[in-house]
Design a protein around this motif. Structure first.
Motif, mmCIF file in Angstrom:
data_model
loop_
_atom_site.group_PDB
_atom_site.id
_atom_site.type_symbol
_atom_site.label_atom_id
_atom_site.label_comp_id
_atom_site.label_asym_id
_atom_site.label_seq_id
_atom_site.Cartn_x
_atom_site.Cartn_y
_atom_site.Cartn_z
ATOM 1 N N GLU A 125 0.866 -1.165 0.000
ATOM 2 C CA GLU A 125 0.000 0.000 0.000
ATOM 3 C C GLU A 125 0.907 1.221 0.000
ATOM 4 O O GLU A 125 1.794 1.344 0.851
ATOM 5 N N THR A 147 1.721 -5.461 2.376
ATOM 6 C CA THR A 147 0.479 -6.180 2.674
ATOM 7 C C THR A 147 0.385 -7.518 1.955
ATOM 8 O O THR A 147 -0.657 -8.160 1.966
ATOM 9 N N PRO A 184 -0.288 -12.424 -3.777
ATOM 10 C CA PRO A 184 -1.231 -11.940 -2.762
ATOM 11 C C PRO A 184 -2.684 -12.197 -3.157
ATOM 12 O O PRO A 184 -3.051 -12.098 -4.337
ATOM 13 N N LYS A 244 -4.817 -8.934 3.745
ATOM 14 C CA LYS A 244 -3.630 -8.140 4.036
ATOM 15 C C LYS A 244 -2.871 -8.760 5.198
ATOM 16 O O LYS A 244 -3.442 -8.996 6.268
ATOM 17 N N ARG A 268 -1.852 -10.896 10.431
ATOM 18 C CA ARG A 268 -2.861 -10.203 9.637
ATOM 19 C C ARG A 268 -2.811 -8.710 9.951
ATOM 20 O O ARG A 268 -2.529 -8.307 11.079
ATOM 21 N N ASP A 323 -7.092 -2.650 8.309
ATOM 22 C CA ASP A 323 -7.183 -1.541 7.357
ATOM 23 C C ASP A 323 -6.916 -0.211 8.061
ATOM 24 O O ASP A 323 -7.107 -0.075 9.248
#
Length: 531
Positions: free
Chosen positions: A482, A500, A516, A521, A528, A531
Protein backbone atom coordinates in the motif's frame (compact mmCIF):
# COMPACT_ATOMS: atom_id res chain seq x y z
CA UNK A 1 27.83 2.63 -40.70
CA UNK A 2 29.26 -0.69 -41.78
CA UNK A 3 30.55 -1.30 -38.26
CA UNK A 4 27.13 -0.53 -36.81
CA UNK A 5 25.38 -2.91 -39.24
CA UNK A 6 27.88 -5.63 -38.44
CA UNK A 7 27.35 -5.07 -34.72
CA UNK A 8 23.55 -5.26 -35.05
CA UNK A 9 23.83 -8.54 -36.98
CA UNK A 10 25.59 -10.30 -34.12
CA UNK A 11 23.72 -13.48 -33.17
CA UNK A 12 21.69 -13.41 -29.96
CA UNK A 13 23.01 -15.44 -27.03
CA UNK A 14 21.65 -18.98 -27.35
CA UNK A 15 21.65 -20.05 -23.71
CA UNK A 16 18.60 -18.01 -22.70
CA UNK A 17 15.38 -17.13 -24.47
CA UNK A 18 13.49 -14.60 -22.39
CA UNK A 19 9.73 -14.70 -22.21
CA UNK A 20 8.37 -11.56 -23.94
CA UNK A 21 7.14 -9.01 -21.42
CA UNK A 22 3.36 -8.66 -21.55
CA UNK A 23 2.15 -5.84 -19.26
CA UNK A 24 -1.45 -7.01 -19.64
CA UNK A 25 -0.50 -10.35 -18.09
CA UNK A 26 1.70 -8.81 -15.43
CA UNK A 27 -0.61 -9.23 -12.46
CA UNK A 28 -1.30 -12.98 -12.66
CA UNK A 29 0.64 -15.28 -14.94
CA UNK A 30 -0.48 -18.87 -15.31
CA UNK A 31 1.38 -19.82 -18.46
CA UNK A 32 4.73 -21.55 -17.86
CA UNK A 33 7.86 -19.55 -18.50
CA UNK A 34 10.64 -20.94 -20.69
CA UNK A 35 13.49 -22.55 -18.81
CA UNK A 36 16.77 -20.70 -18.95
CA UNK A 37 19.14 -18.58 -16.96
CA UNK A 38 21.14 -15.40 -17.11
CA UNK A 39 24.85 -15.74 -17.42
CA UNK A 40 25.93 -12.13 -17.05
CA UNK A 41 29.69 -12.32 -16.92
CA UNK A 42 32.37 -9.68 -17.35
CA UNK A 43 32.84 -8.97 -21.02
CA UNK A 44 34.34 -6.39 -23.36
CA UNK A 45 31.73 -4.03 -24.67
CA UNK A 46 31.41 -0.86 -26.66
CA UNK A 47 29.60 0.53 -23.66
CA UNK A 48 32.77 0.82 -21.66
CA UNK A 49 33.69 -0.74 -18.34
CA UNK A 50 32.26 -0.05 -14.94
CA UNK A 51 31.72 -1.55 -11.57
CA UNK A 52 29.29 -0.87 -8.82
CA UNK A 53 28.68 -2.36 -5.56
CA UNK A 54 27.14 -1.58 -2.74
CA UNK A 55 23.02 3.08 -2.27
CA UNK A 56 21.82 1.03 -0.95
CA UNK A 57 19.81 -1.57 0.37
CA UNK A 58 21.58 -1.00 0.83
CA UNK A 59 21.50 2.88 0.94
CA UNK A 60 18.92 4.79 -0.79
CA UNK A 61 20.36 7.37 -3.03
CA UNK A 62 18.94 7.37 -6.27
CA UNK A 63 18.26 5.55 -8.40
CA UNK A 64 21.86 5.81 -8.88
CA UNK A 65 23.45 4.65 -5.77
CA UNK A 66 21.05 3.71 -3.13
CA UNK A 67 19.83 0.92 -1.10
CA UNK A 68 18.21 1.29 2.09
CA UNK A 69 18.36 0.74 5.64
CA UNK A 70 19.84 -2.37 5.60
CA UNK A 71 22.79 -3.89 5.29
CA UNK A 72 23.49 -4.21 1.72
CA UNK A 73 24.63 -7.47 0.43
CA UNK A 74 28.19 -7.15 1.47
CA UNK A 75 29.43 -5.37 -1.52
CA UNK A 76 28.52 -8.18 -3.82
CA UNK A 77 27.82 -6.19 -6.90
CA UNK A 78 28.00 -6.46 -10.62
CA UNK A 79 31.36 -6.00 -12.23
CA UNK A 80 31.25 -5.58 -15.96
CA UNK A 81 34.83 -5.12 -16.86
CA UNK A 82 37.71 -3.12 -15.48
CA UNK A 83 40.57 -1.97 -17.57
CA UNK A 84 40.65 -4.69 -20.17
CA UNK A 85 37.03 -5.75 -19.83
CA UNK A 86 38.00 -9.41 -19.87
CA UNK A 87 36.69 -12.10 -17.50
CA UNK A 88 40.24 -12.67 -16.31
CA UNK A 89 40.65 -9.01 -15.40
CA UNK A 90 37.41 -9.07 -13.47
CA UNK A 91 38.32 -12.26 -11.63
CA UNK A 92 41.59 -10.76 -10.47
CA UNK A 93 39.69 -8.48 -8.10
CA UNK A 94 38.48 -11.11 -5.65
CA UNK A 95 35.18 -11.58 -7.47
CA UNK A 96 32.39 -13.63 -6.00
CA UNK A 97 29.33 -15.12 -7.65
CA UNK A 98 25.74 -14.05 -7.27
CA UNK A 99 23.60 -16.83 -8.61
CA UNK A 100 20.14 -17.53 -9.86
CA UNK A 101 18.69 -20.53 -8.09
CA UNK A 102 18.56 -22.34 -11.43
CA UNK A 103 22.33 -22.28 -11.69
CA UNK A 104 22.92 -19.09 -13.65
CA UNK A 105 25.64 -16.82 -12.28
CA UNK A 106 26.90 -13.34 -12.83
CA UNK A 107 30.24 -11.96 -11.81
CA UNK A 108 30.17 -9.71 -8.77
CA UNK A 109 33.07 -7.79 -7.31
CA UNK A 110 33.47 -7.82 -3.57
CA UNK A 111 35.47 -4.64 -3.97
CA UNK A 112 36.82 -2.20 -1.43
CA UNK A 113 37.35 1.51 -0.96
CA UNK A 114 40.84 1.07 -2.42
CA UNK A 115 39.43 -0.78 -5.44
CA UNK A 116 36.85 1.95 -5.98
CA UNK A 117 39.50 4.68 -5.94
CA UNK A 118 41.58 2.82 -8.51
CA UNK A 119 38.71 1.83 -10.80
CA UNK A 120 38.38 3.26 -14.30
CA UNK A 121 35.91 6.13 -14.89
CA UNK A 122 32.36 4.99 -15.50
CA UNK A 123 32.30 6.89 -18.79
CA UNK A 124 35.05 5.96 -21.22
CA UNK A 125 36.87 8.39 -23.50
CA UNK A 126 34.85 7.26 -26.52
CA UNK A 127 31.70 8.80 -25.06
CA UNK A 128 33.21 11.85 -23.38
CA UNK A 129 31.76 14.43 -25.79
CA UNK A 130 28.34 12.80 -25.77
CA UNK A 131 28.37 12.71 -21.99
CA UNK A 132 29.17 16.42 -21.71
CA UNK A 133 26.36 17.21 -24.15
CA UNK A 134 24.00 15.13 -22.03
CA UNK A 135 25.03 17.06 -18.90
CA UNK A 136 24.44 20.35 -20.67
CA UNK A 137 20.89 19.28 -21.55
CA UNK A 138 19.98 18.67 -17.89
CA UNK A 139 21.89 21.57 -16.27
CA UNK A 140 19.90 23.13 -13.43
CA UNK A 141 16.88 20.90 -13.98
CA UNK A 142 15.10 18.40 -11.75
CA UNK A 143 16.24 15.28 -13.57
CA UNK A 144 13.56 13.01 -12.11
CA UNK A 145 10.71 15.24 -13.33
CA UNK A 146 12.07 15.20 -16.88
CA UNK A 147 11.33 12.54 -19.47
CA UNK A 148 15.03 12.22 -20.26
CA UNK A 149 16.30 9.36 -22.36
CA UNK A 150 19.55 8.25 -20.73
CA UNK A 151 22.17 7.10 -23.27
CA UNK A 152 22.56 3.33 -23.34
CA UNK A 153 26.30 3.56 -22.61
CA UNK A 154 25.46 5.22 -19.27
CA UNK A 155 23.36 2.24 -18.18
CA UNK A 156 24.26 -0.93 -16.30
CA UNK A 157 22.69 -4.14 -17.64
CA UNK A 158 20.54 -4.61 -14.54
CA UNK A 159 17.19 -3.28 -13.42
CA UNK A 160 17.39 -0.72 -10.64
CA UNK A 161 14.90 -2.84 -8.72
CA UNK A 162 17.41 -5.69 -8.60
CA UNK A 163 20.30 -3.33 -7.91
CA UNK A 164 18.55 -1.88 -4.87
CA UNK A 165 17.44 -5.30 -3.63
CA UNK A 166 20.96 -6.52 -2.93
CA UNK A 167 20.87 -5.86 0.79
CA UNK A 168 24.02 -6.44 2.76
CA UNK A 169 25.09 -7.18 6.33
CA UNK A 170 21.68 -8.59 7.18
CA UNK A 171 23.09 -10.07 10.37
CA UNK A 172 22.44 -6.71 12.05
CA UNK A 173 18.75 -6.86 11.15
CA UNK A 174 18.46 -10.50 12.21
CA UNK A 175 20.21 -9.92 15.56
CA UNK A 176 18.22 -6.89 16.76
CA UNK A 177 15.31 -8.80 18.43
CA UNK A 178 17.78 -11.04 20.30
CA UNK A 179 18.93 -8.22 22.58
CA UNK A 180 17.12 -7.71 25.88
CA UNK A 181 18.43 -4.14 26.26
CA UNK A 182 16.57 -1.52 24.16
CA UNK A 183 19.81 0.44 23.67
CA UNK A 184 21.44 -2.71 22.26
CA UNK A 185 18.53 -3.15 19.85
CA UNK A 186 18.94 0.44 18.71
CA UNK A 187 22.68 -0.16 18.23
CA UNK A 188 21.89 -3.10 15.90
CA UNK A 189 19.66 -0.89 13.77
CA UNK A 190 22.33 1.84 13.74
CA UNK A 191 24.93 -0.70 12.60
CA UNK A 192 22.60 -1.78 9.81
CA UNK A 193 22.24 1.82 8.65
CA UNK A 194 25.99 2.48 8.77
CA UNK A 195 26.68 -0.72 6.85
CA UNK A 196 24.36 0.44 4.08
CA UNK A 197 26.38 3.62 3.59
CA UNK A 198 29.34 1.59 2.39
CA UNK A 199 27.60 1.17 -0.93
CA UNK A 200 28.49 4.72 -1.85
CA UNK A 201 32.18 3.80 -2.12
CA UNK A 202 31.52 2.11 -5.44
CA UNK A 203 31.43 3.64 -8.89
CA UNK A 204 28.40 2.80 -10.97
CA UNK A 205 26.59 3.53 -14.14
CA UNK A 206 22.87 4.06 -13.87
CA UNK A 207 20.77 0.87 -13.63
CA UNK A 208 17.80 0.49 -15.96
CA UNK A 209 14.72 2.36 -14.74
CA UNK A 210 12.08 -0.27 -13.79
CA UNK A 211 8.64 -0.27 -15.39
CA UNK A 212 5.65 0.53 -13.21
CA UNK A 213 4.56 -2.59 -11.34
CA UNK A 214 7.83 -4.44 -11.96
CA UNK A 215 8.60 -6.88 -9.15
CA UNK A 216 11.67 -8.66 -7.80
CA UNK A 217 12.14 -11.63 -5.43
CA UNK A 218 15.27 -12.79 -3.63
CA UNK A 219 16.48 -14.81 -0.68
CA UNK A 220 19.47 -14.31 1.61
CA UNK A 221 21.18 -17.12 3.50
CA UNK A 222 24.64 -18.54 4.21
CA UNK A 223 24.62 -21.20 1.47
CA UNK A 224 26.64 -20.75 -1.71
CA UNK A 225 25.91 -21.89 -5.21
CA UNK A 226 27.94 -24.65 -6.87
CA UNK A 227 26.56 -23.82 -10.31
CA UNK A 228 24.81 -27.22 -10.34
CA UNK A 229 21.04 -26.73 -9.87
CA UNK A 230 20.45 -30.26 -8.50
CA UNK A 231 23.32 -30.04 -6.02
CA UNK A 232 22.22 -26.57 -4.96
CA UNK A 233 18.66 -27.77 -4.36
CA UNK A 234 19.93 -30.57 -2.13
CA UNK A 235 22.17 -28.13 -0.23
CA UNK A 236 19.28 -25.74 0.36
CA UNK A 237 17.05 -28.58 1.54
CA UNK A 238 19.72 -29.84 3.95
CA UNK A 239 20.32 -26.31 5.19
CA UNK A 240 16.64 -25.77 5.98
CA UNK A 241 16.13 -29.16 7.61
CA UNK A 242 19.26 -29.19 9.73
CA UNK A 243 19.28 -25.45 10.56
CA UNK A 244 23.05 -25.82 10.59
CA UNK A 245 23.49 -22.07 10.88
CA UNK A 246 20.74 -21.13 13.33
CA UNK A 247 22.42 -17.82 14.15
CA UNK A 248 22.01 -16.71 10.54
CA UNK A 249 18.47 -17.70 9.48
CA UNK A 250 17.19 -16.84 5.99
CA UNK A 251 15.86 -13.43 5.06
CA UNK A 252 13.23 -13.17 2.31
CA UNK A 253 12.68 -10.11 0.10
CA UNK A 254 10.14 -8.77 -2.37
CA UNK A 255 10.41 -5.48 -4.25
CA UNK A 256 7.95 -3.56 -6.41
CA UNK A 257 8.15 -0.39 -8.49
CA UNK A 258 5.31 1.73 -7.09
CA UNK A 259 5.93 4.85 -9.20
CA UNK A 260 7.57 5.40 -12.56
CA UNK A 261 7.65 9.22 -12.75
CA UNK A 262 9.24 9.97 -10.38
CA UNK A 263 10.95 6.56 -10.00
CA UNK A 264 10.10 5.17 -6.56
CA UNK A 265 10.81 1.60 -5.43
CA UNK A 266 9.44 -0.27 -2.42
CA UNK A 267 11.03 -3.29 -0.72
CA UNK A 268 10.10 -5.58 2.13
CA UNK A 269 12.56 -7.97 3.80
CA UNK A 270 11.59 -10.32 6.63
CA UNK A 271 13.30 -12.81 8.90
CA UNK A 272 10.48 -15.02 10.27
CA UNK A 273 12.93 -16.94 12.50
CA UNK A 274 13.72 -13.90 14.68
CA UNK A 275 10.51 -11.97 14.06
CA UNK A 276 11.76 -8.78 12.45
CA UNK A 277 11.10 -7.05 9.14
CA UNK A 278 11.99 -3.85 7.31
CA UNK A 279 10.03 -1.91 4.70
CA UNK A 280 12.06 0.40 2.45
CA UNK A 281 10.94 3.18 0.15
CA UNK A 282 13.59 4.61 -2.19
CA UNK A 283 12.72 8.11 -3.35
CA UNK A 284 15.64 10.29 -4.51
CA UNK A 285 15.47 13.45 -6.59
CA UNK A 286 18.52 14.55 -8.55
CA UNK A 287 19.55 17.99 -9.87
CA UNK A 288 22.73 18.75 -11.82
CA UNK A 289 24.34 22.05 -10.78
CA UNK A 290 27.25 22.11 -13.22
CA UNK A 291 29.85 20.38 -11.05
CA UNK A 292 27.91 17.63 -9.28
CA UNK A 293 24.49 16.10 -8.83
CA UNK A 294 22.63 17.13 -5.68
CA UNK A 295 20.55 14.21 -4.45
CA UNK A 296 17.58 15.07 -2.24
CA UNK A 297 16.92 11.86 -0.39
CA UNK A 298 13.30 11.36 0.67
CA UNK A 299 13.89 7.63 1.16
CA UNK A 300 12.61 6.06 4.35
CA UNK A 301 12.69 2.72 6.13
CA UNK A 302 10.51 1.20 8.82
CA UNK A 303 11.92 -1.64 10.95
CA UNK A 304 9.40 -3.58 13.04
CA UNK A 305 9.74 -6.04 15.90
CA UNK A 306 6.07 -7.00 16.40
CA UNK A 307 6.69 -9.16 19.49
CA UNK A 308 7.97 -6.05 21.30
CA UNK A 309 5.59 -3.64 19.57
CA UNK A 310 8.63 -1.64 18.44
CA UNK A 311 8.84 0.41 15.25
CA UNK A 312 12.05 2.13 14.15
CA UNK A 313 11.53 4.98 11.67
CA UNK A 314 14.62 5.72 9.60
CA UNK A 315 15.22 8.83 7.51
CA UNK A 316 18.28 8.92 5.28
CA UNK A 317 20.91 11.60 4.59
CA UNK A 318 21.13 13.59 1.39
CA UNK A 319 24.10 13.12 -0.91
CA UNK A 320 26.19 14.67 -3.66
CA UNK A 321 27.36 12.76 -6.69
CA UNK A 322 30.79 14.27 -7.35
CA UNK A 323 33.49 13.58 -9.91
CA UNK A 324 31.00 14.17 -12.72
CA UNK A 325 33.20 16.30 -14.97
CA UNK A 326 36.06 13.81 -14.64
CA UNK A 327 33.52 11.05 -15.39
CA UNK A 328 34.53 9.14 -12.28
CA UNK A 329 31.48 9.29 -10.02
CA UNK A 330 31.66 9.21 -6.21
CA UNK A 331 28.72 9.48 -3.86
CA UNK A 332 29.31 11.61 -0.77
CA UNK A 333 26.79 11.62 2.06
CA UNK A 334 25.77 15.00 3.49
CA UNK A 335 23.40 16.46 6.04
CA UNK A 336 21.93 14.25 8.74
CA UNK A 337 19.84 11.14 9.31
CA UNK A 338 17.78 9.83 12.21
CA UNK A 339 16.44 6.59 13.66
CA UNK A 340 13.49 6.97 16.03
CA UNK A 341 11.68 4.40 18.19
CA UNK A 342 8.72 5.92 20.03
CA UNK A 343 8.08 2.77 22.08
CA UNK A 344 11.51 2.83 23.75
CA UNK A 345 11.83 6.62 23.62
CA UNK A 346 15.21 6.34 21.92
CA UNK A 347 16.56 8.24 18.95
CA UNK A 348 19.82 8.22 17.02
CA UNK A 349 21.02 11.33 15.21
CA UNK A 350 23.97 11.17 12.80
CA UNK A 351 25.60 14.14 11.04
CA UNK A 352 27.92 13.92 8.03
CA UNK A 353 30.79 16.34 7.61
CA UNK A 354 30.43 18.46 4.50
CA UNK A 355 33.15 18.70 1.87
CA UNK A 356 34.54 22.20 1.45
CA UNK A 357 34.91 23.82 -1.94
CA UNK A 358 38.11 22.62 -3.60
CA UNK A 359 38.85 20.58 -0.49
CA UNK A 360 39.47 16.89 -0.06
CA UNK A 361 36.65 14.39 0.08
CA UNK A 362 35.56 13.83 3.66
CA UNK A 363 33.88 10.73 5.01
CA UNK A 364 33.65 11.71 8.68
CA UNK A 365 30.49 11.40 10.72
CA UNK A 366 29.42 12.00 14.31
CA UNK A 367 26.29 10.99 16.15
CA UNK A 368 24.53 10.24 19.41
CA UNK A 369 22.00 7.80 20.79
CA UNK A 370 19.77 9.70 23.16
CA UNK A 371 16.28 9.97 24.58
CA UNK A 372 13.81 11.63 22.22
CA UNK A 373 13.96 15.36 22.87
CA UNK A 374 17.25 15.17 24.80
CA UNK A 375 20.02 15.21 22.18
CA UNK A 376 22.43 17.00 24.52
CA UNK A 377 22.34 14.14 27.03
CA UNK A 378 23.66 11.21 25.00
CA UNK A 379 23.51 7.61 26.13
CA UNK A 380 26.25 6.89 23.60
CA UNK A 381 28.30 8.79 21.03
CA UNK A 382 29.25 7.63 17.55
CA UNK A 383 32.25 8.72 15.49
CA UNK A 384 34.37 7.59 12.59
CA UNK A 385 34.31 7.43 8.80
CA UNK A 386 31.45 5.81 6.92
CA UNK A 387 33.82 4.38 4.30
CA UNK A 388 36.17 2.83 6.89
CA UNK A 389 35.30 2.22 10.56
CA UNK A 390 32.87 3.73 13.03
CA UNK A 391 33.01 3.36 16.82
CA UNK A 392 30.59 3.85 19.69
CA UNK A 393 31.36 5.09 23.19
CA UNK A 394 28.78 4.47 25.92
CA UNK A 395 28.14 7.14 28.56
CA UNK A 396 27.59 6.63 32.27
CA UNK A 397 29.43 3.34 32.57
CA UNK A 398 32.00 2.35 35.16
CA UNK A 399 35.51 3.78 34.92
CA UNK A 400 37.60 2.16 32.24
CA UNK A 401 34.61 0.91 30.23
CA UNK A 402 34.10 4.10 28.20
CA UNK A 403 36.67 3.03 25.61
CA UNK A 404 35.33 3.29 22.02
CA UNK A 405 33.95 0.00 20.71
CA UNK A 406 33.95 -0.92 17.04
CA UNK A 407 30.46 -0.46 15.64
CA UNK A 408 31.02 -1.22 11.95
CA UNK A 409 34.07 -1.92 9.81
CA UNK A 410 33.60 -1.34 6.08
CA UNK A 411 36.35 -3.88 5.38
CA UNK A 412 34.39 -6.67 7.10
CA UNK A 413 32.49 -9.38 5.26
CA UNK A 414 28.92 -10.51 5.69
CA UNK A 415 28.04 -14.22 6.00
CA UNK A 416 24.89 -13.73 3.93
CA UNK A 417 24.70 -14.55 0.23
CA UNK A 418 22.20 -13.17 -2.28
CA UNK A 419 20.04 -15.59 -4.28
CA UNK A 420 17.75 -14.35 -7.05
CA UNK A 421 14.50 -16.15 -7.82
CA UNK A 422 15.04 -17.43 -11.39
CA UNK A 423 12.87 -16.27 -14.32
CA UNK A 424 11.31 -19.72 -14.61
CA UNK A 425 9.35 -19.37 -11.34
CA UNK A 426 8.53 -15.65 -11.37
CA UNK A 427 5.70 -13.73 -13.07
CA UNK A 428 6.09 -11.92 -16.38
CA UNK A 429 6.58 -8.57 -14.66
CA UNK A 430 9.60 -9.79 -12.63
CA UNK A 431 12.74 -7.79 -13.41
CA UNK A 432 14.66 -10.46 -15.31
CA UNK A 433 11.62 -11.41 -17.37
CA UNK A 434 11.00 -7.77 -18.31
CA UNK A 435 14.60 -6.82 -19.10
CA UNK A 436 16.24 -10.19 -19.79
CA UNK A 437 16.64 -9.77 -23.53
CA UNK A 438 17.81 -6.16 -23.20
CA UNK A 439 20.34 -7.14 -20.54
CA UNK A 440 21.70 -9.94 -22.70
CA UNK A 441 22.27 -7.59 -25.62
CA UNK A 442 23.96 -5.02 -23.38
CA UNK A 443 26.30 -7.62 -21.92
CA UNK A 444 27.51 -8.82 -25.32
CA UNK A 445 27.84 -5.24 -26.57
CA UNK A 446 25.00 -5.32 -29.12
CA UNK A 447 23.89 -1.73 -28.57
CA UNK A 448 21.49 -1.68 -31.51
CA UNK A 449 19.53 -4.72 -30.38
CA UNK A 450 19.56 -3.54 -26.75
CA UNK A 451 18.14 -0.16 -27.75
CA UNK A 452 15.41 -1.74 -29.87
CA UNK A 453 14.21 -4.15 -27.16
CA UNK A 454 14.39 -1.45 -24.48
CA UNK A 455 12.38 0.95 -26.67
CA UNK A 456 9.63 -1.63 -27.24
CA UNK A 457 9.19 -2.12 -23.49
CA UNK A 458 9.20 1.61 -22.74
CA UNK A 459 6.78 2.47 -25.54
CA UNK A 460 4.35 -0.19 -24.32
CA UNK A 461 4.48 1.45 -20.88
CA UNK A 462 3.70 4.82 -22.44
CA UNK A 463 0.69 3.32 -24.23
CA UNK A 464 -0.65 1.98 -20.93
CA UNK A 465 -0.07 5.35 -19.26
CA UNK A 466 -1.96 7.14 -22.04
CA UNK A 467 -4.83 4.66 -21.70
CA UNK A 468 -5.03 5.33 -17.97
CA UNK A 469 -5.01 9.08 -18.58
CA UNK A 470 -7.96 8.69 -20.99
CA UNK A 471 -9.79 6.49 -18.52
CA UNK A 472 -9.57 3.46 -20.79
CA UNK A 473 -7.55 1.47 -18.27
CA UNK A 474 -7.82 1.19 -14.48
CA UNK A 475 -5.46 3.22 -12.30
CA UNK A 476 -2.34 1.40 -11.18
CA UNK A 477 -2.40 -0.23 -7.75
CA UNK A 478 0.67 -2.00 -6.32
CA UNK A 479 0.13 -5.71 -5.73
CA UNK A 480 2.43 -6.21 -2.74
CA UNK A 481 2.29 -2.80 -1.03
CA UNK A 482 0.00 0.00 0.00
CA UNK A 483 1.56 3.28 -1.08
CA UNK A 484 0.30 6.74 -0.15
CA UNK A 485 2.51 9.38 -1.84
CA UNK A 486 0.50 12.19 -0.27
CA UNK A 487 1.75 11.30 3.23
CA UNK A 488 4.57 13.66 4.19
CA UNK A 489 8.05 12.51 5.16
CA UNK A 490 8.33 12.31 8.93
CA UNK A 491 5.05 10.44 9.35
CA UNK A 492 6.36 7.23 7.85
CA UNK A 493 5.40 4.74 10.56
CA UNK A 494 3.53 2.54 8.10
CA UNK A 495 1.24 5.24 6.72
CA UNK A 496 3.26 6.18 3.63
CA UNK A 497 4.33 2.67 2.63
CA UNK A 498 3.12 -0.65 4.04
CA UNK A 499 3.73 -4.19 2.91
CA UNK A 500 0.48 -6.18 2.67
CA UNK A 501 1.45 -9.13 0.44
CA UNK A 502 1.60 -11.83 3.12
CA UNK A 503 4.19 -14.61 3.40
CA UNK A 504 7.04 -14.21 0.91
CA UNK A 505 7.69 -17.31 -1.20
CA UNK A 506 10.65 -19.25 0.16
CA UNK A 507 13.71 -20.09 -1.89
CA UNK A 508 12.88 -22.61 -4.61
CA UNK A 509 9.12 -21.96 -4.49
CA UNK A 510 7.15 -20.95 -7.58
CA UNK A 511 6.34 -17.31 -6.91
CA UNK A 512 3.41 -17.42 -9.33
CA UNK A 513 1.63 -19.81 -6.98
CA UNK A 514 2.04 -17.48 -3.98
CA UNK A 515 0.70 -14.15 -5.21
CA UNK A 516 -1.23 -11.94 -2.76
CA UNK A 517 -4.92 -12.79 -2.40
CA UNK A 518 -7.43 -9.98 -3.03
CA UNK A 519 -8.83 -8.59 0.21
CA UNK A 520 -6.27 -10.35 2.41
CA UNK A 521 -3.63 -8.14 4.04
CA UNK A 522 -0.77 -9.63 6.02
CA UNK A 523 2.90 -9.05 6.70
CA UNK A 524 5.67 -11.54 5.99
CA UNK A 525 5.83 -12.74 9.61
CA UNK A 526 2.39 -14.36 9.72
CA UNK A 527 0.43 -11.40 11.12
CA UNK A 528 -2.86 -10.20 9.64
CA UNK A 529 -3.06 -6.45 9.12
CA UNK A 530 -5.97 -4.13 9.84
CA UNK A 531 -7.18 -1.54 7.36
Amino acid sequence: MADQQQQEQQPKPQHYTPRPYDPDAASIVSAPLPHGHYDIMASSSSNGGSSHGGSGAATPTNQKHHHGVSAQHHGHRHHHGSGSGTPEAARSRDDLEIEDDDGGARTSSQGSVKDAAAAAPVVDSEHKDSFLSFLKSILGKDVDSMRVSVPLWLLEPVSNLEYLAELDYLEYLVDAPRHADPVARMVSIVSMLLASLKKATKKAKKPINPVLGEVFFSHFDTTKSTGNPSADAEAVSAHVVSSSDADRPPVLLVGEQVSHHPPISAFYAACPATGIDVTLLYDVKAKFNGLSFSLINDSIAVVRIPSLDEVYDIEYPNANLVGVLTMSFRLMWSGACTITCKKTGLQTSITFKEKRWFGRDTYDLTGTIHKIGSPKTPLATISGAWNAATHITYAGRSSGSSTPVLLFDAASESPYNFHVAPPTVTPANASRNVWGETMQHMVVGDAGAATRTKTVIEERQREIERARTRGDAPAFQPMWFEYHPEVAKGTNDGRKIRYTGGAIPTRGADVREHLPQPGVKADGLGNRLDD
